[in-house]
Design a protein around this motif. Structure first.
Motif, PDB file in Angstrom:
ATOM      1  N   LEU A   6      -4.657   6.661  -2.699  1.00  0.00           N
ATOM      2  CA  LEU A   6      -3.424   6.314  -1.928  1.00  0.00           C
ATOM      3  C   LEU A   6      -2.539   5.396  -2.763  1.00  0.00           C
ATOM      4  O   LEU A   6      -3.011   4.317  -3.020  1.00  0.00           O
ATOM      5  N   ARG A   8       1.020   3.024  -2.230  1.00  0.00           N
ATOM      6  CA  ARG A   8       1.140   1.559  -2.141  1.00  0.00           C
ATOM      7  C   ARG A   8       0.649   1.133  -3.461  1.00  0.00           C
ATOM      8  O   ARG A   8       1.148   0.302  -4.037  1.00  0.00           O
ATOM      9  N   ARG A  35      -5.712   6.063  -3.143  1.00  0.00           N
ATOM     10  CA  ARG A  35      -4.362   6.409  -2.745  1.00  0.00           C
ATOM     11  C   ARG A  35      -3.392   5.287  -3.075  1.00  0.00           C
ATOM     12  O   ARG A  35      -3.788   4.166  -3.256  1.00  0.00           O
ATOM     13  N   SER A  36      -2.141   5.623  -3.090  1.00  0.00           N
ATOM     14  CA  SER A  36      -1.165   4.581  -3.309  1.00  0.00           C
ATOM     15  C   SER A  36       0.114   4.862  -2.549  1.00  0.00           C
ATOM     16  O   SER A  36       0.534   5.999  -2.450  1.00  0.00           O
ATOM     17  N   SER A  37       0.713   3.829  -1.986  1.00  0.00           N
ATOM     18  CA  SER A  37       1.945   3.973  -1.235  1.00  0.00           C
ATOM     19  C   SER A  37       2.734   2.689  -1.305  1.00  0.00           C
ATOM     20  O   SER A  37       2.160   1.630  -1.323  1.00  0.00           O
ATOM     21  N   LYS A 257      -2.471  -0.638  -4.532  1.00  0.00           N
ATOM     22  CA  LYS A 257      -3.487   0.321  -4.971  1.00  0.00           C
ATOM     23  C   LYS A 257      -4.850  -0.311  -4.736  1.00  0.00           C
ATOM     24  O   LYS A 257      -5.179  -1.338  -5.318  1.00  0.00           O
ATOM     25  N   ASP A 278      -8.525   3.419   5.807  1.00  0.00           N
ATOM     26  CA  ASP A 278      -7.081   3.618   5.886  1.00  0.00           C
ATOM     27  C   ASP A 278      -6.515   3.078   7.200  1.00  0.00           C
ATOM     28  O   ASP A 278      -5.478   2.412   7.215  1.00  0.00           O
ATOM     29  N   LYS A 282      -3.753   0.096   7.898  1.00  0.00           N
ATOM     30  CA  LYS A 282      -2.527   0.316   8.670  1.00  0.00           C
ATOM     31  C   LYS A 282      -2.377  -0.703   9.798  1.00  0.00           C
ATOM     32  O   LYS A 282      -1.258  -1.119  10.125  1.00  0.00           O
ATOM     33  N   ILE A 292       4.729   2.071   5.854  1.00  0.00           N
ATOM     34  CA  ILE A 292       4.541   2.833   4.625  1.00  0.00           C
ATOM     35  C   ILE A 292       5.807   3.645   4.363  1.00  0.00           C
ATOM     36  O   ILE A 292       6.175   4.520   5.144  1.00  0.00           O
ATOM     37  N   LYS A 294       6.381   5.467   1.421  1.00  0.00           N
ATOM     38  CA  LYS A 294       6.009   6.725   0.777  1.00  0.00           C
ATOM     39  C   LYS A 294       4.543   6.651   0.375  1.00  0.00           C
ATOM     40  O   LYS A 294       4.044   5.598  -0.007  1.00  0.00           O
ATOM     41  N   SER A 295       3.863   7.785   0.479  1.00  0.00           N
ATOM     42  CA  SER A 295       2.454   7.825   0.127  1.00  0.00           C
ATOM     43  C   SER A 295       2.156   9.114  -0.623  1.00  0.00           C
ATOM     44  O   SER A 295       2.721  10.166  -0.321  1.00  0.00           O
TER      45      SER A 295
END
Length: 304
Positions: A6, A8, A35-37, A257, A278, A282, A292, A294-295
């Motif tokens: 993700l 982030r 993940r990152s967003s 991240k 996740d 949130k 968020i 964008k992810s």
């Protein structure tokens, strides 16, 4: 083994195989999430941190376990044991002292900060670069080229992400790291070399833990937080982001991240860190007044 990310920016644990520091000392049956967003504030200006203790949601009631195999019925039970009840200053200080103490015993090398998996570096940087380019292209018509952009690298370690990524996209980069010998290694590594376009892009080196750091108002276009937020207890997590909001320029973003658990949480007793799910993340973002923006999810294949 595979790990989803993700951005982030976020990784997690495959069965017995880490894709990010520190290496797990126990097995998880869940697939790792990497993940990152980017995160944006939902308010036009930062709000003061609330002193009222938020009521645990159903999300926060999810069970978890620690690296010694002990199960907890929810995060509140785990935090009550690890940092004590509200006002237990000694126990909270001990949590953070032991966390920093773990990393003070790690060598200041890529293999050290990546838990013996220095080969993960190239894939990590490649994924982060693609995501960062996408963000800058959406924010600026020219992708940020020719602009004076400033970034903060939180949990910078030896300057691995700054040197391999951030100095290529930002005019100035500040580094924030509580482990002094990591930060000194970063300072030495990032000294301008003849013929290289590094110049004086690394501006400030803050030897301060996240839970005690307050950025200058309106300094940063991006605050990059990679593989370090798991060391913060939930209330310090929220307090950090509430303070850090003020450090963003208008339209600025957090990029996070971090390791992700499939559900609930996993506590690492050795380095005093927590891997959150996740939904857990949130819920904390909601408390911070963040959403968020964008992810992106990608996959890393790592073989031993």
């Amino acid at each position: 083994m595979e790990a989803q990310v993700l951005i982030r920016v976020v990784p997690s644990y495959a069965r017995g195989l880490p894709i990010s520091p520190p290496p797990p000392r126990f097995e998880l049956s869940a697939k790792p999430l990497f993940r990152s967003s980017p995160l944006r504030s939902t308010a036009s200006r930062p709000a003061a941190a609330s002193t009222e203790k938020p009521r645990a949601s159903a999300i926060m009631e999810a069970s978890g376990f620690d690296s010694e195999g002990r199960e907890f019925k929810n995060a509140e039970e785990m935090w009550g044991e690890e940092i004590g009840k509200e006002g237990d200053v000694h126990k909270r200080k001990e949590w953070y002292r032991q966390g920093v103490g773990y990393w003070e015993g790690v060598e200041a090398t890529a293999d050290g900060v990546l838990g013996g998996y220095a080969h993960v570096n190239d894939a990590d940087i490649k994924g982060s670069e693609a995501f960062l380019k996408m963000l800058l292209a959406e924010r600026f018509p020219d992708g940020g080229r020719g602009r004076s952009l400033v970034a903060l690298d939180c949990g910078s370690g030896i300057g691995r992400v700054t040197k391999n990524l951030l100095i290529r996209f930002f005019t100035e980069v500040d580094l924030l790291e509580p482990v002094s010998h990591f930060l000194e290694a970063a300072r030495e590594s990032l000294v301008p070399e003849s013929g290289l376009a590094i110049e004086n892009k690394t501006t400030n080196f803050f030897c301060v833990p996240l839970q005690e750091f307050t950025p200058d108002v309106g300094r940063y276009d991006v605050i990059w937080i990679q593989w370090c937020i798991g060391h913060l207890a939930d209330d310090d997590f929220v307090s950090f982001f509430m303070r850090a909001k003020a450090g963003l320029k208008p339209g600025g973003l957090f990029v996070l991240k971090e390791n992700i658990a499939r559900s609930g949480f996993v506590l690492d007793k050795e380095d005093r860190s927590i891997t959150r799910s996740d939904t857990y993340f949130k819920e904390l973002f909601h408390r911070c007044g963040l959403h968020i923006f964008k992810s992106k999810v990608s996959v890393l294949l790592i073989y031993t």
